[in-house]
Enzyme design. Structure first.
Site, PDB file in Angstrom:
ATOM      1  CD  GLU A 179      -3.260   0.866   1.865  1.00  0.00           C
ATOM      2  OE1 GLU A 179      -3.575  -0.303   2.141  1.00  0.00           O
ATOM      3  OE2 GLU A 179      -4.007   1.831   2.096  1.00  0.00           O
ATOM      4  CG  ASP A 191      -5.714   0.330   8.346  1.00  0.00           C
ATOM      5  OD1 ASP A 191      -5.970   0.559   9.544  1.00  0.00           O
ATOM      6  OD2 ASP A 191      -5.822   1.173   7.441  1.00  0.00           O
TER       7      ASP A 191
HETATM    8  P1  ADP Z   1     -10.658   2.279   3.164  1.00  0.00           P
HETATM    9  O1  ADP Z   1      -9.486   1.381   3.301  1.00  0.00           O
HETATM   10  O2  ADP Z   1     -10.911   3.102   4.386  1.00  0.00           O
HETATM   11  O3  ADP Z   1     -11.910   1.582   2.734  1.00  0.00           O
HETATM   12  P2  ADP Z   1      -9.026   3.374   1.080  1.00  0.00           P
HETATM   13  O4  ADP Z   1      -9.129   4.610   0.268  1.00  0.00           O
HETATM   14  O5  ADP Z   1      -7.786   3.123   1.862  1.00  0.00           O
HETATM   15  O6  ADP Z   1     -10.325   3.346   2.034  1.00  0.00           O
HETATM   16  O7  ADP Z   1      -9.207   2.103   0.144  1.00  0.00           O
HETATM   17  C1  ADP Z   1     -10.300   2.029  -0.751  1.00  0.00           C
HETATM   18  C2  ADP Z   1      -9.814   1.579  -2.106  1.00  0.00           C
HETATM   19  O8  ADP Z   1      -9.428   0.183  -2.044  1.00  0.00           O
HETATM   20  C3  ADP Z   1     -10.890   1.637  -3.166  1.00  0.00           C
HETATM   21  O9  ADP Z   1     -10.994   2.925  -3.734  1.00  0.00           O
HETATM   22  C4  ADP Z   1     -10.388   0.606  -4.167  1.00  0.00           C
HETATM   23  O10 ADP Z   1      -9.375   1.171  -4.978  1.00  0.00           O
HETATM   24  C5  ADP Z   1      -9.761  -0.460  -3.264  1.00  0.00           C
HETATM   25  N1  ADP Z   1     -10.717  -1.540  -2.951  1.00  0.00           N
HETATM   26  C6  ADP Z   1     -11.136  -1.921  -1.741  1.00  0.00           C
HETATM   27  N2  ADP Z   1     -12.017  -2.952  -1.801  1.00  0.00           N
HETATM   28  C7  ADP Z   1     -12.161  -3.242  -3.110  1.00  0.00           C
HETATM   29  C8  ADP Z   1     -12.933  -4.193  -3.849  1.00  0.00           C
HETATM   30  N3  ADP Z   1     -13.763  -5.053  -3.236  1.00  0.00           N
HETATM   31  N4  ADP Z   1     -12.818  -4.204  -5.188  1.00  0.00           N
HETATM   32  C9  ADP Z   1     -12.004  -3.340  -5.810  1.00  0.00           C
HETATM   33  N5  ADP Z   1     -11.256  -2.423  -5.167  1.00  0.00           N
HETATM   34  C10 ADP Z   1     -11.325  -2.351  -3.851  1.00  0.00           C
HETATM   35 MG    MG Z   2      -7.472   1.992   3.593  1.00  0.00          MG
END
Ligand code: ADP
Ligand code: MG
Length: 402
Positions: A179, A191
């Protein structure tokens, strides 16, 4: 923190209770690849019970895993390349070793997957080529860590499929590198540690200085309690800039006090330390971090002693500290906390980095719905977009489903 957020509608936090996410991942695999997956691997989202903005101050956090999960259905392939699809996107993404070996080449949501392949290869592991299909109940970008759930599920799948010798205690660091370095999102280790290492019925006490962990019983069910998680739906206002500003302020204060990090200021020495700081704002920032570390330690001690009900006031005090001293809450968040407390929660606080995200409330299990209703009513009165709510018990970390 925000990552590349190219997927439109976040899943509703309430969806997780009913939808069969593993079946969706399998169905996605079958329809995309016209084959059977070799297995399915799941990893959870998380909330932090207490300990906010303590991680980069070398302090303590206490997350637990949610019963909302991301599932990856996967199988190896002959050639050294990777194809991944998500139920949230019509188009699959395919990449080979060249793109995997150059951070930033794969962009958008698939960067989280390519990042895991990169981090494994960079650490010298022979990653098998694979086809992957993703489904998830973790809402995206709500602060419940859908990104770490995705990384952890993909990592579990690739480690298993490749028979790689990578024990669970080493996986969080590797997923974090994916990440930080491939996606380019500067997150701490919490996380990924939660998504990989949490245990059902336990919270994960994590010392962010040496990364040691302790599984502390957090048996809400036994105590007749539950945690209500409220997705505030507040737009993330300037979250990245404000996060960076808080971090700088803490680092400057530590330097001024002559300590490696604010974790090294004991609560007993707080007043003396505050006297040595130049301005009121810095003093309030430091007071939050130092007292928050102590609240995590106090919460952990109560949980070790089986005194679960008694942690409520610590949660509420944590919220007041974030609101008044660290100044990272927003009206939607404060409204949710106040309404949850007024409706009889034992304690409530914002969870996550702030400026939006989620609130958690410790409630008697039988009161969870009433508290959720009270929060929704308070939102409606103020004209806020309706919040998402879900009642949870501490769940398990990443695992193979079969
Ligand atoms: P959080 O971790 O708080 O949910 P983040 O911005 O760190 O928010 O991560 C979200 C991002 O992770 C999404 O915008 C996407 O790019 C990716 N992501 C998470 N879950 C999925 C999923 N099920 N399918 C595709 N991408 C995902
Ligand atoms: Mg996140």
């Amino acid at each position: 923190m925000t990552g590349p957020s190219d997927l439109a509608a976040p899943a509703d936090v309430t969806a997780g209770a009913t939808a069969d996410v593993a079946a969706r991942a399998t169905a996605g695999f079958r329809s995309r690849y016209a084959a059977e997956p070799a297995g399915r691997w799941a990893a959870p989202g998380r909330v932090n019970l207490i300990g906010e903005h303590t991680d980069y101050n070398d302090g303590y956090v206490l997350p637990f895993a949610l019963p909302l999960r991301t599932v990856v259905a996967a199988a190896t392939r002959e050639d050294e390349s990777w194809t991944v699809c998500s139920e949230l996107d019509d188009d699959p993404v395919e990449f080979g070793p060249d793109a995997a070996d150059e951070p930033g080449r794969v962009t958008g949501w698939a960067a989280y997957v390519a990042g895991v392949v990169w981090a494994l290869r960079d650490a010298g592991y022979a990653v098998p080529g694979a086809r992957l299909a993703i489904a998830s109940d973790v809402p995206l970008g709500s602060g419940l860590s859908s990104s770490a759930a995705l990384e952890a599920a993909v990592l579990a799948a690739l480690v298993d499929l490749g028979g790689l010798d990578l024990p669970a205690e080493k996986q969080p660091r590797l997923a974090q590198r994916a990440e930080n370095r491939y996606v380019g999102a500067p997150t701490g280790i919490m996380d990924q540690s939660a998504a990989i290492r949490c245990r059902a019925g336990h919270a994960l006490f994590l010392d962010c200085r040496d990364e040691s962990v302790e599984h502390i019983p957090f048996d809400l069910d036994d105590a007749g309690l539950a945690v209500l998680v409220v997705d505030s739906r507040a737009p993330h206002r300037h979250a990245d800039g404000e996060y960076a500003a808080r971090r700088r302020s803490c680092e400057r204060a530590a330097a001024a006090l002559g300590v490696p990090a604010l974790r090294d200021v004991a609560v007993a020495d707080l007043d003396a330390a505050l006297d040595r700081l130049p301005d009121d704002e810095t003093r309030r920032r430091v007071r939050h971090v130092v007292t928050e570390d102590q609240r995590v330690l106090d919460t952990a001690a109560l949980l070790r002693a089986g005194r679960v009900r008694e942690i409520g006031p610590l949660l509420t005090a944590s919220h007041a500290s974030m609101r008044d001293d660290f100044e990272i809450t927003v009206p939607e968040i404060d409204t949710a906390v106040e309404a949850a407390l007024a409706a009889g929660s034992l304690g409530a606080r914002m969870t996550g980095g702030g400026f939006g995200g989620c609130v958690l409330a410790l409630v008697d299990a039988g009161r969870a719905d009433a508290v959720a209703d009270a929060v929704r009513d308070a939102y409606a009165e103020r004209g806020f977009t309706a919040p998402g709510t879900v009642t949870v018990l501490p769940a398990a970390g990443a695992t193979r489903l079969g």
